[in-house]
Write a protein that holds these residues in place. Structure first.
Motif, PDB file in Angstrom:
ATOM      1  N   LYS A  59       0.834  -1.200   0.000  1.00 24.35           N
ATOM      2  CA  LYS A  59       0.000   0.000   0.000  1.00 24.35           C
ATOM      3  C   LYS A  59       0.873   1.256   0.000  1.00 24.35           C
ATOM      4  CE  LYS A  59      -3.911  -0.316   2.110  1.00 24.35           C
ATOM      5  NZ  LYS A  59      -5.025  -0.349   3.080  1.00 24.35           N
ATOM      6  N   ARG A  60       1.956   1.247   0.801  1.00 26.37           N
ATOM      7  CA  ARG A  60       2.862   2.398   0.846  1.00 26.37           C
ATOM      8  C   ARG A  60       3.534   2.623  -0.499  1.00 26.37           C
ATOM      9  NH1 ARG A  60       3.484   0.955   6.073  1.00 26.37           N
ATOM     10  NH2 ARG A  60       5.036  -0.634   5.666  1.00 26.37           N
ATOM     11  N   ALA A  61       3.981   1.546  -1.143  1.00 30.95           N
ATOM     12  CA  ALA A  61       4.665   1.672  -2.437  1.00 30.95           C
ATOM     13  C   ALA A  61       3.717   2.217  -3.504  1.00 30.95           C
ATOM     14  CB  ALA A  61       5.229   0.314  -2.869  1.00 30.95           C
ATOM     15  N   LEU A  62       2.501   1.692  -3.541  1.00 25.77           N
ATOM     16  CA  LEU A  62       1.521   2.170  -4.518  1.00 25.77           C
ATOM     17  C   LEU A  62       1.119   3.612  -4.232  1.00 25.77           C
ATOM     18  CD1 LEU A  62      -0.699  -1.024  -4.853  1.00 25.77           C
ATOM     19  CD2 LEU A  62       0.758  -0.030  -6.630  1.00 25.77           C
ATOM     20  N   THR A  63       0.915   3.934  -2.975  1.00 21.41           N
ATOM     21  CA  THR A  63       0.545   5.297  -2.599  1.00 21.41           C
ATOM     22  C   THR A  63       1.657   6.269  -2.964  1.00 21.41           C
ATOM     23  OG1 THR A  63      -0.843   4.483  -0.812  1.00 21.41           O
ATOM     24  CG2 THR A  63      -0.147   6.777  -0.666  1.00 21.41           C
ATOM     25  N   SER A  64       2.883   5.864  -2.736  1.00 16.78           N
ATOM     26  CA  SER A  64       4.021   6.723  -3.083  1.00 16.78           C
ATOM     27  C   SER A  64       4.057   7.006  -4.580  1.00 16.78           C
ATOM     28  CB  SER A  64       5.325   6.046  -2.640  1.00 16.78           C
ATOM     29  OG  SER A  64       6.433   6.783  -3.070  1.00 16.78           O
ATOM     30  N   ARG A  65       3.846   5.973  -5.370  1.00 18.71           N
ATOM     31  CA  ARG A  65       3.865   6.150  -6.832  1.00 18.71           C
ATOM     32  C   ARG A  65       2.727   7.052  -7.312  1.00 18.71           C
ATOM     33  NH1 ARG A  65       7.487   3.294  -9.583  1.00 18.71           N
ATOM     34  NH2 ARG A  65       8.383   1.414  -8.688  1.00 18.71           N
ATOM     35  N   ILE A  66       1.532   6.858  -6.785  1.00 19.10           N
ATOM     36  CA  ILE A  66       0.397   7.651  -7.252  1.00 19.10           C
ATOM     37  C   ILE A  66       0.505   9.087  -6.745  1.00 19.10           C
ATOM     38  CG2 ILE A  66      -1.332   7.213  -5.455  1.00 19.10           C
ATOM     39  CD1 ILE A  66      -1.927   7.034  -9.249  1.00 19.10           C
ATOM     40  N   ASN A  67       1.065   9.274  -5.549  1.00 18.03           N
ATOM     41  CA  ASN A  67       1.286  10.631  -5.050  1.00 18.03           C
ATOM     42  C   ASN A  67       2.313  11.375  -5.900  1.00 18.03           C
ATOM     43  OD1 ASN A  67      -0.564  10.424  -2.989  1.00 18.03           O
ATOM     44  ND2 ASN A  67       0.943   9.892  -1.433  1.00 18.03           N
ATOM     45  N   ARG A  68       3.309  10.649  -6.375  1.00 12.08           N
ATOM     46  CA  ARG A  68       4.312  11.263  -7.257  1.00 12.08           C
ATOM     47  C   ARG A  68       3.643  11.770  -8.534  1.00 12.08           C
ATOM     48  NH1 ARG A  68       7.821   7.142  -7.787  1.00 12.08           N
ATOM     49  NH2 ARG A  68       8.712   7.725  -5.794  1.00 12.08           N
ATOM     50  N   ALA A  69       2.790  10.934  -9.120  1.00 13.62           N
ATOM     51  CA  ALA A  69       2.087  11.341 -10.340  1.00 13.62           C
ATOM     52  C   ALA A  69       1.166  12.527 -10.068  1.00 13.62           C
ATOM     53  CB  ALA A  69       1.297  10.158 -10.913  1.00 13.62           C
ATOM     54  N   ALA A  70       0.471  12.501  -8.942  1.00 15.37           N
ATOM     55  CA  ALA A  70      -0.429  13.610  -8.593  1.00 15.37           C
ATOM     56  C   ALA A  70       0.357  14.901  -8.409  1.00 15.37           C
ATOM     57  CB  ALA A  70      -1.208  13.278  -7.325  1.00 15.37           C
ATOM     58  N   GLY A  71       1.513  14.811  -7.784  1.00 15.91           N
ATOM     59  CA  GLY A  71       2.359  15.984  -7.610  1.00 15.91           C
ATOM     60  C   GLY A  71       2.832  16.541  -8.937  1.00 15.91           C
ATOM     61  N   GLN A  72       3.165  15.653  -9.856  1.00 15.52           N
ATOM     62  CA  GLN A  72       3.599  16.094 -11.178  1.00 15.52           C
ATOM     63  C   GLN A  72       2.447  16.759 -11.929  1.00 15.52           C
ATOM     64  OE1 GLN A  72       5.123  12.243 -12.283  1.00 15.52           O
ATOM     65  NE2 GLN A  72       7.230  12.983 -12.229  1.00 15.52           N
ATOM     66  N   ILE A  73       1.257  16.234 -11.793  1.00 15.49           N
ATOM     67  CA  ILE A  73       0.092  16.849 -12.439  1.00 15.49           C
ATOM     68  C   ILE A  73      -0.155  18.239 -11.863  1.00 15.49           C
ATOM     69  CG2 ILE A  73      -2.423  16.701 -12.680  1.00 15.49           C
ATOM     70  CD1 ILE A  73      -2.031  13.647 -13.035  1.00 15.49           C
ATOM     71  N   ASN A  74      -0.044  18.360 -10.545  1.00 18.37           N
ATOM     72  CA  ASN A  74      -0.179  19.684  -9.933  1.00 18.37           C
ATOM     73  C   ASN A  74       0.896  20.637 -10.447  1.00 18.37           C
ATOM     74  OD1 ASN A  74      -2.423  18.969  -8.421  1.00 18.37           O
ATOM     75  ND2 ASN A  74      -1.204  18.338  -6.656  1.00 18.37           N
TER      76      ASN A  74
END
Length: 142
Positions: A59-74
């Motif tokens: 869950k941490r690994a997946l959350t980290s990856r999706i948060n990275r993408a969300a940050g890039q979109i922002n």
């Protein structure tokens, strides 16, 4: 060396008072956003009839990856607001796509190793058939 307190001019005092009241008024807004975010999470849980239990590391690994993408979109949104150069924005779009591909790869591997493998051991093929259809739809435009 001791610092002496500078006297506030009326303009500075008004500005400080304004900032203090603005900071106080932001707290309810932040709380409203947090409540809204929590409500959105509940909605996501309700949309799917099925669920997959994930351990903490996964869950941490997946959350980290999706948060990275969300940050890039922002970041892309900020670049648009600042009228950034087109190719600079496109480089960030490529980074988002790469982050989402990495997220998908990790999710695919986890799904195969857990859900599909467990079902196949039980002699059930429904999850494998469903997964094949998903791969055809996502990666083969079928």
């Amino acid at each position: 060396m001791a610092r002496t307190a500078a006297k506030k001019t009326p303009a500075k005092a008004a500005k400080t008072a304004k900032n203090t009241s603005a900071a106080k008024s932001e707290k309810p807004v932040r709380a409203e956003r947090r409540v809204k975010r929590d409500e959105e999470k509940k909605v996501y849980k309700c949309l799917s009839k099925r669920s997959t239990k994930r351990d903490g590391d996964e869950k941490r690994a997946l959350t980290s990856r999706i948060n990275r993408a969300a940050g890039q979109i922002n970041g892309i949104q900020g670049m648009l607001e600042c009228d950034a150069y087109c190719t600079d924005i496109l480089v960030q779009v490529a980074a988002v796509q790469s982050a989402l591909k990495a997220f998908s790869r990790e999710l695919i591997v986890n799904h195969l190793e857990t859900v599909v493998a467990a079902d196949l051991k039980k002699g059930e093929t429904e999850s494998m058939n469903e997964f094949v259809k998903l791969l055809q739809k996502q990666f083969m435009n079928g």
